[in-house]
Design a protein around this motif. Structure first.
Motif, short mmCIF file in Angstrom:
data_model
loop_
_atom_site.label_atom_id
_atom_site.label_comp_id
_atom_site.label_asym_id
_atom_site.label_seq_id
_atom_site.Cartn_x
_atom_site.Cartn_y
_atom_site.Cartn_z
N VAL A 8 -0.05 4.90 8.70
CA VAL A 8 -0.64 6.11 8.15
C VAL A 8 -0.96 5.86 6.69
N GLY B 133 2.25 16.90 8.42
CA GLY B 133 1.76 15.86 7.52
C GLY B 133 0.55 16.25 6.70
N ALA B 134 0.35 17.55 6.46
CA ALA B 134 -0.79 17.95 5.63
C ALA B 134 -0.69 17.27 4.27
N LEU B 135 -1.84 16.94 3.69
CA LEU B 135 -1.85 16.12 2.47
C LEU B 135 -1.20 16.84 1.29
N GLU C 275 -4.49 10.38 4.27
CA GLU C 275 -5.00 10.93 5.52
C GLU C 275 -3.87 11.66 6.24
N THR C 276 -4.26 12.67 7.00
CA THR C 276 -3.26 13.40 7.78
C THR C 276 -2.82 12.54 8.96
N LEU C 277 -1.80 13.02 9.66
CA LEU C 277 -1.32 12.29 10.83
C LEU C 277 -2.37 12.31 11.93
N ASP C 278 -2.94 13.48 12.20
CA ASP C 278 -4.01 13.57 13.19
C ASP C 278 -5.16 12.66 12.79
N PHE D 215 0.86 -1.19 0.00
CA PHE D 215 0.00 0.00 0.00
C PHE D 215 0.89 1.22 0.00
N ALA D 216 0.29 2.34 -0.36
CA ALA D 216 1.05 3.58 -0.44
C ALA D 216 1.51 3.99 0.95
N VAL E 198 5.63 13.63 4.30
CA VAL E 198 5.55 13.99 5.72
C VAL E 198 6.94 14.44 6.14
N ARG F 37 2.67 12.94 -1.67
CA ARG F 37 2.52 13.03 -0.23
C ARG F 37 3.87 12.96 0.45
N PRO G 52 3.55 7.38 2.86
CA PRO G 52 4.05 8.73 2.58
C PRO G 52 5.56 8.74 2.56
#
Lengths: 230, 230
Positions: free
Chosen positions: B49, A81-83, B53-56, A7-8, A92, A90, A10
């Motif tokens: 993660v 970690g904003a998208l 999706e963000t970390l939060d 799976f992907a 992080v 992506r 970040p």
DNA sequence: ACAAAAGTGTTAGAATTACACCCATGA
DNA sequence: TCATGGGTGTAATTCTAACACTTTTGT
């Protein structure tokens, strides 16, 4: 090498907010980007975390590679970690705060030929990615941390005058401090000790040089102290 | 889906240290692992993660999936990246601290059938991975944060007695507090206000219930305050 | 002699800490 | 009426903040 995952996941980078103190101002180290995205823009030094290095290790490596800096103080700040913080994919990033004395480190040209330079934090250029927000958060951390941990010494020469130290604190907390109260408080802690050196060749009364007593600091740290510096 | 990268990148997870307050003790939420490594051991709730999706967001999702918890307070703690912290492969984890009122949340069985349970933080079992260190750091953060931010309220019912609040603070900071001084200080802030409700059916003088004044808190937060709670 | 920053104590006010007794309630 | 925790004020101490003049040095 190529790696395949089910799976992907970040990508992971580190970015460093390196603060220095120069000409009585707080400065921050920036790198000019050579490639897209944000080519020509200034950004924080940083880069991808290799699979065989720690996060702290990656931060140190990037600082050496991008600016030839060997850092005295390095502390993890926050992970962003904003998208959409990187337009390509992506990413992080684990942000760090570092303190360094610019006078002791000639900025070396980056290994991939990008420019590195110090900027007054109040007059910094617009930054790439979300680095603006990272610098803001680093400033907050510096301001709150300096109040109860003697981290400021990493920004000064080994010996310094009390006025230099006070100016540094004033720049960080953003307000003037009372000279007599500052000296009383800082000396009472016993963390800085006078040397028998004085300034030379200044057209005024020469100031005494002081030095940071690391042994005493370590002893205090052991016993779980609470500094309340200013 | 399969993704291929030109170089190895560490896997990224989130782990949550969820604190609660129950029977006058600080408790922490743990999940029993069903698989290797550390099968049968207790660990922090958490997981990979996702790329979208963000970390939060990942932290919140994992808490719902693994314990059916919807959290009132969630704060990023620190990112742990030691090379060998997971025996299978390189895994970097972003740790979170969450606060929840255990009385308001029935622990749901995990979606993949692992047990979730509250443990007194002082009597917690040995934990998988480096989760011991993460919990220690979360406790430190809680202890220092509670001194200047009114985060403790997330751990209590909407209304609570001053003695309950004091007990909570005592458990977190690890020492007894003076009843009169505590009340003076906490009430002077204006963040908690009395209701006209009292305890019922207790074999003693009934204590008045108080409630947290969020409006006042937001107003104070605006003006960049400094709490100094205890 | 002058300019410029170094160095140095005291006092008022604020905040913190220590401390003990009466009160209300249910059993 | 008794046991239990709820509720309340004051005084000593410590900490904080405000404030101004003399000293040293180079020009």
């Amino acid at each position: 090498m190529a790696f395949t995952y089910a799976f992907a996941r970040p990508a992971l980078t580190v970015d460093c907010v390196v603060f220095g103190f120069r000409d009585q101002q707080l400065v921050v180290l920036l790198i000019e980007r050579g490639e897209q995205p944000f080519a020509g823009k200034w950004a924080l030094p940083g880069g991808f975390v290799h699979d065989d290095e720690t996060l702290d290790g990656a931060a140190e490596r990037e600082l050496v590679e991008e600016a030839g800096l060997r850092i005295s103080y390095l502390e993890q700040l926050y992970t962003f970690g904003a998208l959409d913080r990187d337009p390509r994919e992506r990413v992080v990033t684990v942000a760090y705060v570092a303190l360094v004395n610019p006078a002791q480190h000639e900025l070396r040209a980056s290994t991939d030929a990008r420019r590195a330079a110090w900027f007054d934090v109040r007059e910094r250029p617009a930054l790439a990615f979300d680095h603006e927000a990272i610098v803001e958060q680093a400033l907050e951390r510096l301001r709150s941390k300096v109040r109860y941990r003697p981290i400021g010494f990493g920004l000064l020469d080994d010996t310094f005058t009390l006025t230099e130290l006070q100016k540094l604190y004033e720049v960080i907390v953003g307000r003037a401090l009372d000279k007599r109260n500052f000296r009383k408080k800082i000396l009472k802690l016993g963390l800085i000790v006078p040397t028998d050196q004085k300034e030379r060749g200044v057209p005024r009364r020469a100031a005494r040089f002081f030095t940071f007593d690391r042994g005493r600091y370590d002893a205090l740290t052991e016993s779980g102290f609470d500094l309340e510096l200013i």
